[in-house]
Scaffold this active site. Structure first.
Site, PDB file in Angstrom:
ATOM      1  N   ARG A 298       0.820  -1.219   0.000  1.00  0.00           N
ATOM      2  CA  ARG A 298       0.000   0.000   0.000  1.00  0.00           C
ATOM      3  C   ARG A 298       0.857   1.275   0.000  1.00  0.00           C
ATOM      4  O   ARG A 298       0.509   2.272   0.637  1.00  0.00           O
ATOM      5  CB  ARG A 298      -0.966   0.016   1.197  1.00  0.00           C
TER       6      ARG A 298
ATOM      7  N   SER B 117     -10.266   1.608   4.102  1.00  0.00           N
ATOM      8  CA  SER B 117      -9.518   1.251   5.314  1.00  0.00           C
ATOM      9  C   SER B 117      -8.781   2.490   5.823  1.00  0.00           C
ATOM     10  O   SER B 117      -7.945   3.049   5.115  1.00  0.00           O
ATOM     11  CB  SER B 117      -8.525   0.131   5.011  1.00  0.00           C
TER      12      SER B 117
ATOM     13  N   GLU C 141      -4.028   5.540   6.664  1.00  0.00           N
ATOM     14  CA  GLU C 141      -3.766   5.259   5.255  1.00  0.00           C
ATOM     15  C   GLU C 141      -4.135   6.413   4.334  1.00  0.00           C
ATOM     16  O   GLU C 141      -3.428   6.666   3.352  1.00  0.00           O
ATOM     17  CB  GLU C 141      -4.513   3.992   4.825  1.00  0.00           C
TER      18      GLU C 141
END
Length: 376
Positions: free
Chosen positions: A164, A248, A368
């Site tokens: 990610r 998320s 994130e």
């Protein structure tokens, strides 16, 4: 220049004031021109695609927001038979691209169905789901560099793609390793057709509830993935409050191999490196009867942020008092806007989640999404 639109209308979290200035780029040339002009002026800036991984503050951003509205993709020459290369504009809707690839029998991104946002954002955070990541199909990107204003084509191997992340991603509290904007990307997909085929990837098979070797069409895999994402509130749906989120909100933390031993056995964890049996070769002319002990190697381990949140006492749907922000009622890893929430309320809940997990497990959760005008 475009009349600024409140960013609450352009982001999936639906928070954020209108910026001071806004520009829309509907072609590659318009995007290059807008970026060069903003950089030459020394203005603060950020680019906006689908707004699905962004938390923008309640106070107006005193700079320029450049909306990437370029769309489309085209087939490029392929290096060998059986594969198709597509050059995709940065503003192309990602799920529309996935749907087209599935309908045309092209394998490689079907398990990433339903991910909101634009194609240009995919390499920035190396998007992935259910056994697939963009790094597996990405060939190269065309980008424009802020430092020089020059356009170049950069191979995927030079983007620092990781879990990610990439060299282009602006992590919370950190500048990106390379400040640049993606104009287009090239991906390579396998031409397999639309008929059922055996699933050979164990991760995809597990994700869609089938055995390795079971036959499935690309379309059936896409349908299963969309159903799973919908059950978690991870497919955009105006009728579902849980989809007003940035996906998320926290990364799964990566910690040293020894630290997970202090966590309960049922805490999900995954290795960050493949397990390879060490092979020791000692030439016969040097062998003296003694074999040195192997050097222990303790690679980092990834653990489940959702598990940490739930087991710190925060359940699905948790909110602070009368706050209009809450954890998703379907998935504790998402922070949702239940209607009219402010960026401050979202940030307040995120800080509380971080505090609870740190108190319970001594692990710091890192957000994130990209933050603009918001601090935790």
């Amino acid at each position: 220049m475009t009349v600024p639109i409140p960013l609450a209308q352009l982001t999936t979290l639906q928070v954020g004031a209108a910026p001071a200035r806004m520009r829309e780029a509907r072609t590659r040339d318009e995007l290059v021109t807008a970026l060069r002009e903003v950089w030459a002026d020394g203005d603060d800036w950020f680019v906006l695609g689908g707004g699905s991984n962004l938390l923008v503050g309640d106070e107006p951003f005193d700079g320029t927001v450049i909306r990437i509205l370029t769309t489309g993709f085209e087939e490029m020459p392929a290096p060998r038979d059986g594969v198709v290369r597509l050059r995709v504009e940065a503003g192309q809707n990602w799920d529309e691209l996935v749907a087209w690839s599935v309908a045309n029998g092209l394998r490689g991104i079907e398990a990433m169905s339903g991910i909101p946002g634009t194609a240009g954002a995919a390499p920035i955070q190396n998007v992935g789901a259910y056994g697939q990541e963009i790094v597996q199909t990405l060939v190269e990107v065309e980008l424009i560099d802020e430092a020089t204003g020059e356009v170049s084509v950069v191979p995927a191997s030079e983007l620092g793609l990781g879990p990610r992340t990439s060299d282009l991603k602006r992590h919370y509290g950190e500048d990106p390793a390379r400040s640049a904007v993606i104009l287009s990307l090239t991906i390579e997909l396998e031409r397999v057709g639309t008929a059922p085929r055996p699933i050979t990837d164990a991760r995809i098979a597990k994700a869609v509830g089938l055995e390795v070797g079971a036959e499935a069409t690309l379309a059936s895999i896409r349908d299963r993935v969309l159903a799973i994402r919908a059950s978690k509130g991870m497919v955009l749906d105006p009728a579902d409050d849980d989809t007003r989120s940035a996906g998320s909100f926290f990364n799964n933390p990566i910690i040293s191999e020894r630290d997970p031993r202090s966590l309960p056995e049922d805490c999900p964890r995954w290795p960050t490196e493949p397990e390879i049996d060490a092979v020791q070769v000692i030439p016969l002319d040097r062998f003296d009867g003694w074999i040195p002990a192997p050097v222990p190697h303790h690679p980092p381990v990834k653990v489940s942020a959702a598990w940490l949140i739930e087991h710190s006492g925060l359940r699905k749907g948790f909110r602070l008092g009368r706050s209009r922000a809450s954890l998703s009622t379907k998935h504790t890893l998402a922070i949702t806007n239940r209607g009219g929430a402010s960026a401050a309320e979202v940030a307040e809940l995120a800080r509380f989640v971080q505090m609870r997990v740190a108190q319970e497990f001594g692990i710091e959760l890192r957000p994130e999404p990209v933050f603009v005008g918001v601090e935790l």
